[in-house]
Design a protein around this motif. Structure first.
Motif, PDB file in Angstrom:
ATOM      1  N   ILE A 173       0.863  -1.188   0.000  1.00  0.00           N
ATOM      2  CA  ILE A 173       0.000   0.000   0.000  1.00  0.00           C
ATOM      3  C   ILE A 173       0.896   1.234   0.000  1.00  0.00           C
ATOM      4  O   ILE A 173       1.951   1.251   0.630  1.00  0.00           O
ATOM      5  CB  ILE A 173      -0.930   0.009   1.233  1.00  0.00           C
ATOM      6  CG1 ILE A 173      -1.852  -1.231   1.224  1.00  0.00           C
ATOM      7  CG2 ILE A 173      -1.775   1.280   1.286  1.00  0.00           C
ATOM      8  CD1 ILE A 173      -2.687  -1.397   2.476  1.00  0.00           C
ATOM      9  N   ASP A 174       0.459   2.256  -0.720  1.00  0.00           N
ATOM     10  CA  ASP A 174       1.226   3.495  -0.827  1.00  0.00           C
ATOM     11  C   ASP A 174       0.313   4.686  -0.589  1.00  0.00           C
ATOM     12  O   ASP A 174      -0.865   4.657  -0.955  1.00  0.00           O
ATOM     13  CB  ASP A 174       1.845   3.597  -2.226  1.00  0.00           C
ATOM     14  CG  ASP A 174       2.677   4.851  -2.421  1.00  0.00           C
ATOM     15  OD1 ASP A 174       3.200   5.373  -1.416  1.00  0.00           O
ATOM     16  OD2 ASP A 174       2.813   5.286  -3.575  1.00  0.00           O
ATOM     17  N   GLY A 175       0.852   5.708   0.042  1.00  0.00           N
ATOM     18  CA  GLY A 175       0.152   6.980   0.131  1.00  0.00           C
ATOM     19  C   GLY A 175       0.774   7.931  -0.873  1.00  0.00           C
ATOM     20  O   GLY A 175       1.993   8.033  -0.961  1.00  0.00           O
ATOM     21  N   ILE A 176      -0.050   8.614  -1.661  1.00  0.00           N
ATOM     22  CA  ILE A 176       0.485   9.612  -2.586  1.00  0.00           C
ATOM     23  C   ILE A 176       0.833  10.849  -1.775  1.00  0.00           C
ATOM     24  O   ILE A 176      -0.042  11.551  -1.276  1.00  0.00           O
ATOM     25  CB  ILE A 176      -0.540   9.978  -3.669  1.00  0.00           C
ATOM     26  CG1 ILE A 176      -0.929   8.745  -4.479  1.00  0.00           C
ATOM     27  CG2 ILE A 176       0.034  11.076  -4.584  1.00  0.00           C
ATOM     28  CD1 ILE A 176       0.141   8.208  -5.362  1.00  0.00           C
ATOM     29  N   SER A 177       2.122  11.105  -1.621  1.00  0.00           N
ATOM     30  CA  SER A 177       2.575  12.265  -0.863  1.00  0.00           C
ATOM     31  C   SER A 177       2.546  13.517  -1.726  1.00  0.00           C
ATOM     32  O   SER A 177       2.818  13.460  -2.923  1.00  0.00           O
ATOM     33  CB  SER A 177       4.002  12.045  -0.354  1.00  0.00           C
ATOM     34  OG  SER A 177       4.046  11.041   0.620  1.00  0.00           O
ATOM     35  N   TYR A 190      -5.952   9.244   5.671  1.00  0.00           N
ATOM     36  CA  TYR A 190      -5.264   9.998   4.618  1.00  0.00           C
ATOM     37  C   TYR A 190      -6.016   9.750   3.315  1.00  0.00           C
ATOM     38  O   TYR A 190      -6.239   8.595   2.931  1.00  0.00           O
ATOM     39  CB  TYR A 190      -3.812   9.541   4.499  1.00  0.00           C
ATOM     40  CG  TYR A 190      -2.997  10.373   3.544  1.00  0.00           C
ATOM     41  CD1 TYR A 190      -2.572  11.647   3.906  1.00  0.00           C
ATOM     42  CD2 TYR A 190      -2.667   9.901   2.277  1.00  0.00           C
ATOM     43  CE1 TYR A 190      -1.825  12.437   3.025  1.00  0.00           C
ATOM     44  CE2 TYR A 190      -1.920  10.667   1.394  1.00  0.00           C
ATOM     45  CZ  TYR A 190      -1.511  11.938   1.781  1.00  0.00           C
ATOM     46  OH  TYR A 190      -0.779  12.709   0.911  1.00  0.00           O
ATOM     47  N   PRO A 191      -6.429  10.819   2.608  1.00  0.00           N
ATOM     48  CA  PRO A 191      -7.383  10.647   1.504  1.00  0.00           C
ATOM     49  C   PRO A 191      -6.826  10.201   0.155  1.00  0.00           C
ATOM     50  O   PRO A 191      -7.593   9.952  -0.766  1.00  0.00           O
ATOM     51  CB  PRO A 191      -8.006  12.049   1.382  1.00  0.00           C
ATOM     52  CG  PRO A 191      -6.942  12.979   1.847  1.00  0.00           C
ATOM     53  CD  PRO A 191      -6.201  12.240   2.931  1.00  0.00           C
ATOM     54  N   ILE A 192      -5.497  10.103   0.007  1.00  0.00           N
ATOM     55  CA  ILE A 192      -4.959   9.682  -1.294  1.00  0.00           C
ATOM     56  C   ILE A 192      -4.024   8.494  -1.097  1.00  0.00           C
ATOM     57  O   ILE A 192      -2.817   8.646  -0.969  1.00  0.00           O
ATOM     58  CB  ILE A 192      -4.179  10.810  -1.999  1.00  0.00           C
ATOM     59  CG1 ILE A 192      -4.755  12.191  -1.716  1.00  0.00           C
ATOM     60  CG2 ILE A 192      -4.173  10.573  -3.509  1.00  0.00           C
ATOM     61  CD1 ILE A 192      -3.898  13.314  -2.259  1.00  0.00           C
ATOM     62  N   SER A 193      -4.583   7.315  -1.061  1.00  0.00           N
ATOM     63  CA  SER A 193      -3.767   6.107  -0.927  1.00  0.00           C
ATOM     64  C   SER A 193      -4.210   5.086  -1.968  1.00  0.00           C
ATOM     65  O   SER A 193      -5.291   5.181  -2.539  1.00  0.00           O
ATOM     66  CB  SER A 193      -3.873   5.520   0.486  1.00  0.00           C
ATOM     67  OG  SER A 193      -5.199   5.131   0.771  1.00  0.00           O
ATOM     68  N   ARG A 194      -3.362   4.096  -2.204  1.00  0.00           N
ATOM     69  CA  ARG A 194      -3.633   3.121  -3.265  1.00  0.00           C
ATOM     70  C   ARG A 194      -2.861   1.834  -2.993  1.00  0.00           C
ATOM     71  O   ARG A 194      -1.912   1.809  -2.201  1.00  0.00           O
ATOM     72  CB  ARG A 194      -3.166   3.686  -4.600  1.00  0.00           C
ATOM     73  CG  ARG A 194      -1.665   4.005  -4.547  1.00  0.00           C
ATOM     74  CD  ARG A 194      -1.120   4.537  -5.824  1.00  0.00           C
ATOM     75  NE  ARG A 194       0.285   4.961  -5.639  1.00  0.00           N
ATOM     76  CZ  ARG A 194       1.073   5.337  -6.603  1.00  0.00           C
ATOM     77  NH1 ARG A 194       0.635   5.374  -7.842  1.00  0.00           N
ATOM     78  NH2 ARG A 194       2.326   5.698  -6.365  1.00  0.00           N
TER      79      ARG A 194
END
Length: 279
Positions: A106-110, A234-238
């Motif tokens: 899983i990644d968060g778009i920073s 956190y609202p931008i993860s994928r």
């Protein structure tokens, strides 16, 4: 005789280099795709305990990896976005398979800014307006009076596509955005540019500052930490993915099982991404 003997020894050594201790030919697994995932995939391949397996790891972007999967020139595609319907159709037409999707991390778009930039948080709406050119000065979001400099990934990047779809709501980037070959290059540029802003994988945020992001103006802004991402604060993860043409088997299956197992997921955390949620 000595020269002939030496040549035979060299040829024998070369032949043996492709074989494991058990006498079996070494398996070479090719992994191509996401630039975001390159450092993670390389760490996985270096750490994988079965040394009878060789790996060839290259980036180029998720789109490049998916094209290689369809063309049959990579065993595994690493991708930071899901396959598109037309890509699945191409796989079906060529291999009679929809492909196999395996979630591996899983990644968060920073959102990165320069460390000297006083802005510490932004809403998704502000981010959307910044990257589409509707907000052009830092003073409009609580910063100093200076033009915002936009940095983006190239359009063959899965991160680019994910950000455009989920953060920009499919709107086009402002034409002034500078499109960087990889996340490392983007981060390096922002580390030298006080007025720059860009986006990318959470593991790359060295030398720059993460912006806290809120879903809207009434929500609390959160940083892309493991706790915030795994609890969806956190609202931008994928998800990050491996794609194959067919179900993995033999040493490829062994490698992927290890990647999504305890030891492989520890590597995910060590690199700076986030392990899969426990079921």
């Amino acid at each position: 005789m000595k020269k002939i003997g030496l040549r035979l020894i060299v040829l024998l050594a070369f032949a043996l280099s492709s074989f494991s201790v058990s006498g079996e030919e070494k398996k070479t697994i090719t992994i191509k795709g996401s630039d975001t995932m390159v450092i993670l995939v390389q760490k996985w391949t270096e750490t994988f305990p079965d040394k009878s397996v060789q790996f060839q790891v290259t980036g180029g972007g998720s789109g490049t990896g998916i094209a290689a999967l369809i063309n049959g020139t990579t065993d595994i595609c690493s991708a930071s976005r899901p396959l598109k319907p037309q890509e699945i159709q191409q796989l079906k037409e060529k291999y009679n398979s929809n492909g196999v999707e395996i979630k591996v991390a899983i990644d968060g778009i920073s959102l990165y800014v320069n460390k000297k930039n006083p802005v510490a948080k932004l809403s998704l709406e502000e981010i959307r307006k910044i990257f589409t050119g509707k907000i052009t000065n830092w003073k409009e979001v609580g910063g100093e009076d200076h033009k915002i400099v936009l940095y983006s990934r190239e359009n063959n990047s899965g991160t680019y596509e994910y950000f455009k779809e989920h953060a920009l709501e499919k709107q086009d980037f402002d034409p002034s955005a500078q499109h960087m070959v990889g996340t490392a290059a983007l981060v390096n540029a922002i580390s030298k540019d006080k007025w720059g802003i860009g986006y990318g994988g959470a593991a790359y945020a060295a030398g720059v500052k993460d912006i806290a992001v809120s879903a809207d103006a009434n929500s609390k802004a959160e940083l892309p930490t493991e706790a915030n991402i795994l609890t969806n604060k956190y609202p931008i993860s994928r998800y990050l993915y491996f794609y194959l043409r067919e179900a993995p088997k033999d040493q490829t299956k062994k490698f992927i099982d290890w990647v999504i197992g305890k030891d492989g997921q520890k590597v995910v955390k060590d690199v700076g991404y986030f392990p899969l949620k426990k079921k």
